[in-house]
Motif scaffolding. Sequence first.
Motif, PDB file in Angstrom:
ATOM      1  N   SER A 286       0.855  -1.169   0.000  1.00 37.93           N
ATOM      2  CA  SER A 286       0.000   0.000   0.000  1.00 37.93           C
ATOM      3  C   SER A 286       0.901   1.232   0.000  1.00 37.93           C
ATOM      4  N   ILE A 287       0.295   2.370  -0.027  1.00 37.45           N
ATOM      5  CA  ILE A 287       1.069   3.603  -0.083  1.00 37.45           C
ATOM      6  C   ILE A 287       1.869   3.771   1.196  1.00 37.45           C
ATOM      7  N   ASP A 288       3.101   4.213   1.035  1.00 33.02           N
ATOM      8  CA  ASP A 288       4.019   4.359   2.155  1.00 33.02           C
ATOM      9  C   ASP A 288       3.426   5.265   3.245  1.00 33.02           C
ATOM     10  N   LYS A 289       3.425   4.737   4.459  1.00 35.21           N
ATOM     11  CA  LYS A 289       2.808   5.435   5.588  1.00 35.21           C
ATOM     12  C   LYS A 289       3.495   6.764   5.885  1.00 35.21           C
ATOM     13  N   LYS A 290       4.812   6.712   5.864  1.00 37.06           N
ATOM     14  CA  LYS A 290       5.553   7.921   6.213  1.00 37.06           C
ATOM     15  C   LYS A 290       5.324   9.023   5.176  1.00 37.06           C
ATOM     16  N   GLN A 291       5.224   8.630   3.918  1.00 35.63           N
ATOM     17  CA  GLN A 291       4.916   9.620   2.884  1.00 35.63           C
ATOM     18  C   GLN A 291       3.556  10.258   3.156  1.00 35.63           C
ATOM     19  N   MET A 292       2.596   9.415   3.507  1.00 32.47           N
ATOM     20  CA  MET A 292       1.256   9.921   3.818  1.00 32.47           C
ATOM     21  C   MET A 292       1.301  10.899   4.977  1.00 32.47           C
ATOM     22  N   GLN A 293       1.975  10.479   6.057  1.00 29.24           N
ATOM     23  CA  GLN A 293       2.037  11.323   7.265  1.00 29.24           C
ATOM     24  C   GLN A 293       2.716  12.654   6.962  1.00 29.24           C
ATOM     25  N   THR A 294       3.757  12.581   6.129  1.00 32.48           N
ATOM     26  CA  THR A 294       4.481  13.802   5.782  1.00 32.48           C
ATOM     27  C   THR A 294       3.562  14.794   5.077  1.00 32.48           C
ATOM     28  N   LEU A 295       2.819  14.299   4.106  1.00 36.59           N
ATOM     29  CA  LEU A 295       1.950  15.200   3.343  1.00 36.59           C
ATOM     30  C   LEU A 295       0.794  15.702   4.203  1.00 36.59           C
ATOM     31  N   MET A 296       0.298  14.831   5.079  1.00 34.60           N
ATOM     32  CA  MET A 296      -0.796  15.256   5.950  1.00 34.60           C
ATOM     33  C   MET A 296      -0.318  16.302   6.954  1.00 34.60           C
ATOM     34  N   ALA A 297       0.943  16.190   7.372  1.00 35.71           N
ATOM     35  CA  ALA A 297       1.506  17.195   8.284  1.00 35.71           C
ATOM     36  C   ALA A 297       1.714  18.535   7.578  1.00 35.71           C
TER      37      ALA A 297
ATOM     38  N   ILE B  59      -2.289  20.163  24.728  1.00 33.35           N
ATOM     39  CA  ILE B  59      -3.148  21.342  24.662  1.00 33.35           C
ATOM     40  C   ILE B  59      -2.520  22.344  23.699  1.00 33.35           C
ATOM     41  N   PHE B  60      -3.303  22.791  22.737  1.00 29.31           N
ATOM     42  CA  PHE B  60      -2.800  23.771  21.789  1.00 29.31           C
ATOM     43  C   PHE B  60      -3.751  24.966  21.765  1.00 29.31           C
ATOM     44  N   GLU B  61      -3.216  26.140  22.059  1.00 26.56           N
ATOM     45  CA  GLU B  61      -4.016  27.364  22.151  1.00 26.56           C
ATOM     46  C   GLU B  61      -5.268  27.138  22.998  1.00 26.56           C
ATOM     47  N   GLY B  62      -5.058  26.483  24.130  1.00 29.94           N
ATOM     48  CA  GLY B  62      -6.140  26.274  25.082  1.00 29.94           C
ATOM     49  C   GLY B  62      -7.089  25.136  24.744  1.00 29.94           C
ATOM     50  N   GLN B  63      -6.859  24.497  23.593  1.00 29.60           N
ATOM     51  CA  GLN B  63      -7.781  23.449  23.165  1.00 29.60           C
ATOM     52  C   GLN B  63      -7.106  22.086  23.303  1.00 29.60           C
ATOM     53  N   ASP B  64      -7.838  21.097  23.795  1.00 27.16           N
ATOM     54  CA  ASP B  64      -7.262  19.753  23.929  1.00 27.16           C
ATOM     55  C   ASP B  64      -7.252  19.073  22.547  1.00 27.16           C
ATOM     56  N   ILE B  65      -6.064  18.828  22.029  1.00 26.26           N
ATOM     57  CA  ILE B  65      -5.977  18.245  20.683  1.00 26.26           C
ATOM     58  C   ILE B  65      -5.495  16.797  20.719  1.00 26.26           C
ATOM     59  N   THR B  66      -5.490  16.215  21.911  1.00 28.48           N
ATOM     60  CA  THR B  66      -4.913  14.876  22.083  1.00 28.48           C
ATOM     61  C   THR B  66      -5.455  13.869  21.071  1.00 28.48           C
ATOM     62  N   GLN B  67      -6.733  13.999  20.738  1.00 29.86           N
ATOM     63  CA  GLN B  67      -7.338  13.010  19.834  1.00 29.86           C
ATOM     64  C   GLN B  67      -7.422  13.487  18.382  1.00 29.86           C
ATOM     65  N   CYS B  68      -6.879  14.655  18.090  1.00 28.09           N
ATOM     66  CA  CYS B  68      -6.985  15.169  16.714  1.00 28.09           C
ATOM     67  C   CYS B  68      -6.066  14.410  15.758  1.00 28.09           C
ATOM     68  N   THR B  69      -6.483  14.344  14.490  1.00 26.17           N
ATOM     69  CA  THR B  69      -5.671  13.661  13.477  1.00 26.17           C
ATOM     70  C   THR B  69      -4.525  14.557  13.007  1.00 26.17           C
ATOM     71  N   ILE B  70      -3.632  13.970  12.244  1.00 24.26           N
ATOM     72  CA  ILE B  70      -2.502  14.735  11.687  1.00 24.26           C
ATOM     73  C   ILE B  70      -3.020  15.925  10.891  1.00 24.26           C
ATOM     74  N   SER B  71      -3.946  15.650   9.974  1.00 26.00           N
ATOM     75  CA  SER B  71      -4.450  16.718   9.101  1.00 26.00           C
ATOM     76  C   SER B  71      -5.096  17.834   9.908  1.00 26.00           C
ATOM     77  N   GLN B  72      -5.861  17.454  10.925  1.00 24.51           N
ATOM     78  CA  GLN B  72      -6.520  18.473  11.761  1.00 24.51           C
ATOM     79  C   GLN B  72      -5.484  19.362  12.444  1.00 24.51           C
ATOM     80  N   ARG B  73      -4.446  18.727  12.976  1.00 24.13           N
ATOM     81  CA  ARG B  73      -3.407  19.507  13.654  1.00 24.13           C
ATOM     82  C   ARG B  73      -2.683  20.406  12.662  1.00 24.13           C
TER      83      ARG B  73
END
Lengths: 315, 235
Positions: A286-297, B59-73
């Motif tokens: 499947s698509i490389d996890k680290k690549q995914m995480q990098t782009l999502m970050a 906690i980020f800017e007063g908000q608990d983000i512990t359960q947030c996804t990568i994209s959300q953060r």
Amino acid sequence: MIVVKEYEAMLEAYGKAGGNLNALKIRDAGNLVIHKNKVLSANEAAGIKVETEETETGVNIYFLVEEGVKIKHPVHLCFGVLPQEGLQEITLKVEAQAGSEVNVIAHCIFPNAVAVIHKMNADINIGDNAKFSYHETHYHGEFGGVKVIPKAKIRVGKKGVWQSTFVLIEGCVGMLDYDFEIFGEEKSNSELMVKVSGKKEDDISIVEKIHLDGAEARGLAKSRLVLNDNAKAVVRGETYGNAPFARGHVDCLEIVNGEGVIARAIPMVYVNDKQAKVTHEAAIGSIDKKQMQTLMARGLNEEEAVDVIVRGILK
Amino acid sequence: MLEMRNLKLTLNGKPVIDGLNLEVKEGKIHGLLGVNGTGKTTLASLIMGISYPDEGNIIFEGQDITQCTISQRAKMGITLAWQEPARFEGLSIKEYLNLNRDLSLSEIENYLWMVGLPPTEYLNRAIDVSLSGGERKRVELASVMAIKPKVVILDEPDSGIDVVSLPHIMNGITEMSKQGSAVLLITHSEEAVSVADEVSVMCAGKVINTGLPEEMCQWFKSNCQTCNHIGTLEV
Ligand SMILES: Nc1ncnc2c1ncn2[C@@H]1O[C@H](COP(=O)(O)OP(=O)(O)OP(=O)(O)O)[C@@H](O)[C@H]1O
Ligand SMILES: [Mg+2]
């Protein structure tokens, strides 16, 4: 009259498929436009001879590049079947004489296919010191009703260079049975590249064979497949190191991006000369996890990240 | 602005993060020192949402983000430059710097200059295996600069960077903080950590001391050499 209409329709489809319409109009550039078994346009350029013969089911083509001639403009080929059904069998005989150089760009267009068969049988001879590059791009509709069966045997002469790419990423093919085989002589350099995006129920078979028969011959068989939905694929990369200092490499990557996908890779390396060396790498997953995480970050969502990665792999 | 409260994470039976508390302040550079294997990269992945803690809160800017996804953060303004960044076939440096944004060519070129990579040479190179380790790290730094994040975690941005280019990198980091980004700077180098406003020392999955850079460097050297990394040094 009908021919004119067909030609216009082909040009329209060709343009939509990303073909360069202006290139077909350059006076001193070679081109060839074939719809089903009809030659709609054939233009020879200085140093190039093109002979065609229409058969009941296709066209026989003889393509010659004269000795020592370096062709300035790329030669454009356009093959297609516009209706929903049809058979197109292309027999291609290529003779690139010693020291010649040419770049051939082919577009294969099947926008409405429901039951189309496109076969190509190529017999290609690259002379000593000649350089030939061949890039074939496919455009298919979304139905997936095409059987694409390109087969080629390519002999690359001493110090000759062969580079080909086969790209099928637009639309949905149906069935692909690709089989290219190279015989490389002394100090020849051959590269085969295949990029395919499989979708829906696609059934894909890729065979890339390279025989390194001459001393110091080099070969690279590379493939990149992204498989979605229920696509099935098998990639065979075979390289034979038969001469001293022959160097070959097989590089296959298949991305599994669908629940029903079945992906296989069968790399085969064979060496019968103790000074030859052939290596291979094959990765399926499947698509490389680290690549995914990098782009999502970087703020992409999951879908966008997959898209960026896949587009890169197929580029 | 970014606060870790009593974070814990056990991996394969080993408490890798073990009651960690840390605060990164707005617009400041916060250095993080610690021996190999002490959990710095693991902490970075917890902050980014690549993995989740067993216990504790972020906690980020007063908000608990512990359960947030990568994209959300990431959308909130948090990002990360990896210790060992991923490679991408067929993706150019230019495209990588411009992911999800709409920078002009001259802006992109500017970010490359900031990490000492001449744009003419690098803009159209792919960030695949052909880049050297140091080049890839510099591209990673340029890419987070291009985002103008609220908080960025830099995991050893200086490791693998040659001494000639190091000042470029350090300038870039200070510049980011001047432009308002808070930086969590993970590093092993005294030189790098000297640009920090504040430095914490990590040992065995927790922060055991925080202070000014020079102070903390000294303290780290004199205490962590003799420590057997079981987190007993806490002050
Ligand atoms: N999936 C895992 N399973 C078990 N142990 C793990 C796992 N991931 C990390 N570790 C362990 O956790 C510890 C912390 O690792 P981490 O990468 O966070 O260290 P670090 O402080 O960044 O080290 P370095 O300075 O070498 O980069 C190490 O001992 C590592 O071996
Ligand atoms: Mg680390």
